[in-house]
Design a protein around this motif. Structure first.
Motif, PDB file in Angstrom:
ATOM      1  N   ALA A  17      -9.873  48.465 -28.553  1.00  0.00           N
ATOM      2  CA  ALA A  17     -10.115  49.017 -27.222  1.00  0.00           C
ATOM      3  C   ALA A  17     -10.752  50.399 -27.357  1.00  0.00           C
ATOM      4  CB  ALA A  17      -8.811  49.104 -26.437  1.00  0.00           C
ATOM      5  N   PRO A  18     -12.072  50.457 -27.617  1.00  0.00           N
ATOM      6  CA  PRO A  18     -12.751  51.749 -27.723  1.00  0.00           C
ATOM      7  C   PRO A  18     -12.577  52.572 -26.455  1.00  0.00           C
ATOM      8  CG  PRO A  18     -14.170  49.968 -28.500  1.00  0.00           C
ATOM      9  CD  PRO A  18     -12.989  49.326 -27.833  1.00  0.00           C
ATOM     10  N   LEU A  19     -12.631  53.895 -26.617  1.00  0.00           N
ATOM     11  CA  LEU A  19     -12.437  54.795 -25.485  1.00  0.00           C
ATOM     12  C   LEU A  19     -13.770  55.041 -24.780  1.00  0.00           C
ATOM     13  CD1 LEU A  19     -10.044  57.442 -27.081  1.00  0.00           C
ATOM     14  CD2 LEU A  19      -9.445  55.504 -25.626  1.00  0.00           C
ATOM     15  N   PRO A  20     -13.940  54.574 -23.561  1.00  0.00           N
ATOM     16  CA  PRO A  20     -15.200  54.803 -22.856  1.00  0.00           C
ATOM     17  C   PRO A  20     -15.370  56.285 -22.518  1.00  0.00           C
ATOM     18  CG  PRO A  20     -13.575  53.824 -21.392  1.00  0.00           C
ATOM     19  CD  PRO A  20     -12.972  53.798 -22.759  1.00  0.00           C
ATOM     20  N   GLY A  21     -16.569  56.792 -22.773  1.00  0.00           N
ATOM     21  CA  GLY A  21     -16.872  58.163 -22.420  1.00  0.00           C
ATOM     22  C   GLY A  21     -16.298  59.206 -23.361  1.00  0.00           C
ATOM     23  N   VAL A  22     -15.726  58.768 -24.464  1.00  0.00           N
ATOM     24  CA  VAL A  22     -15.156  59.695 -25.443  1.00  0.00           C
ATOM     25  C   VAL A  22     -15.925  59.572 -26.745  1.00  0.00           C
ATOM     26  CG1 VAL A  22     -13.098  60.381 -26.722  1.00  0.00           C
ATOM     27  CG2 VAL A  22     -12.884  59.518 -24.381  1.00  0.00           C
TER      28      VAL A  22
END
Length: 366
Positions: A17-22
């Protein structure tokens, strides 16, 4: 910064679950990470080197993380900044330290030139010197004991040098007694003394004596990473980063640490078993810090399983005040260790769902 146990699991979770916007950057020392739990098995000839190491680039790609394998030359806690080997400076809103530790006593004369660090050999893809017959293992903790027992499987003459007469200090009495029996049965010579230098022919002892050895394995236990000494962070009694129960630095908000490079409020052993359990709390708190949310505490387990490879198809097992030896425990250790790396490799391939909670009850043995 760092690829110790907790950070490996944090990046594996991000692969799911990659961190969106990070924008996440991962600073490591090299493109592979040797796994300490299987290093002794490699010494005994039970595993090839590639089975005991993890490639970091596939895991970083799956997690959409920028990998910097050249390492760091400086750390600035106040600016939450890391200076890379090439001179680039990375500044962050949140900085997490999982740099592990270095060899204690590495500053002694001859250690870096003549003594061998098993994890460093694995990282470089080198083999043990096959011509050496007389070996010395320096360090009387469980790591040194395990290496001496496994080395005895491939070498005819092995000595274990310890500073104190009692081996495995801090271990339960039942395990300490089992360790002594295992060493005697394996004909590992136990030598009491303090190493002050290493030469090509011997380990030099305090007081003027020497332990002859054609090759030396250094297993004296962890020492704090040198970058921590002058980075501005408040340090604990072991020289690691002093953190509170949330794994956040007590002196610098926004800086977190876990594993060997963290000193927690409660005394927690420098062991991968505890680092694995810290991983979920670390990730949750890193994300909470980015969002300005409350942090949650890490509560270390009261007991931890210890499994010590004896190099002969058996292992010592310890839980609380109980200790035993057998082939079943060696099979159990193999399953735990290989399963840990396999789950990380699967996370890198994104072939199966991955969850840090899946490691509960199946943590590495040491």
């Amino acid at each position: 910064m760092g690829a110790a146990h907790a950070h490996l699991l944090v990046v594996a979770r991000l692969a799911r679950a990659p961190l969106p916007g990070v924008d996440v950057h991962w600073v490591t020392r090299g493109e592979t990470q040797p796994y300490s739990g299987m290093a002794s098995g490699w010494v005994a000839g039970e595993y090839p080197a590639d089975a005991c190491t993890l490639a970091l680039a596939p895991l970083a790609r799956a997690a959409q993380v920028h990998l910097h394998p050249g390492g760091a030359t400086a750390l600035d806690a106040a600016g939450r900044a890391v200076v890379l080997a090439g001179g680039e400076c990375l500044q962050a809103d949140v900085l997490s330290l999982g740099v592990g530790s270095v060899m204690r006593g590495a500053e002694l004369p001859g250690v870096l030139h003549y003594a061998l660090d098993v994890k460093a050999l694995l990282a470089r893809g080198e083999a043990l010197p096959a011509a050496a017959r007389a070996w010395a293992v320096v360090g009387g903790g469980l790591a040194g004991v395990e290496l001496a027992l496994c080395l005895r499987a491939v070498a005819p003459d092995v000595s274990l040098l310890a500073e104190a007469p009692q081996l495995a200090p801090g271990a339960p009495m039942a395990l300490a007694r089992a360790v002594g029996r295992a060493l005697r049965q394996a004909n590992v010579r136990q030598v009491e003394g303090r190493a002050v230098a290493v030469t090509p022919e011997a380990v030099v002892l305090a007081g003027g004596g020497a332990l002859p050895a054609q090759a030396v394995l250094w297993a004296t236990g962890p020492a704090p990473h040198p970058l921590l000494a002058h980075c501005g962070l408040q340090l604990g009694s072991t020289g690691a980063v002093r953190v509170d129960a949330s794994l956040q630095s007590t002196s610098h908000p926004g800086v977190f640490a876990a594993g060997d490079c963290a000193d927690l409020p409660a005394a927690v052993p420098k062991s991968g078993v505890y680092s694995v359990r810290e991983a979920q709390v670390l990730l949750d708190n890193l994300m909470a810090a980015l969002r300005g949310q409350a942090l949650r505490p890490y509560r270390p387990q009261r007991r931890a399983l210890a499994l010590v490879n004896c190099g002969d198809g058996t292992a010592l097992a310890s839980w609380g005040s109980l200790a035993a030896r057998g082939h079943l425990f060696r099979a159990w250790k193999h399953q735990l260790d290989t399963g840990f790396l396999q789950r990380l490799r699967q996370a890198a391939q994104r072939t199966v769902p991955y969850s840090l909670s899946s490691t509960a009850g199946r943590t590495p043995s040491r």
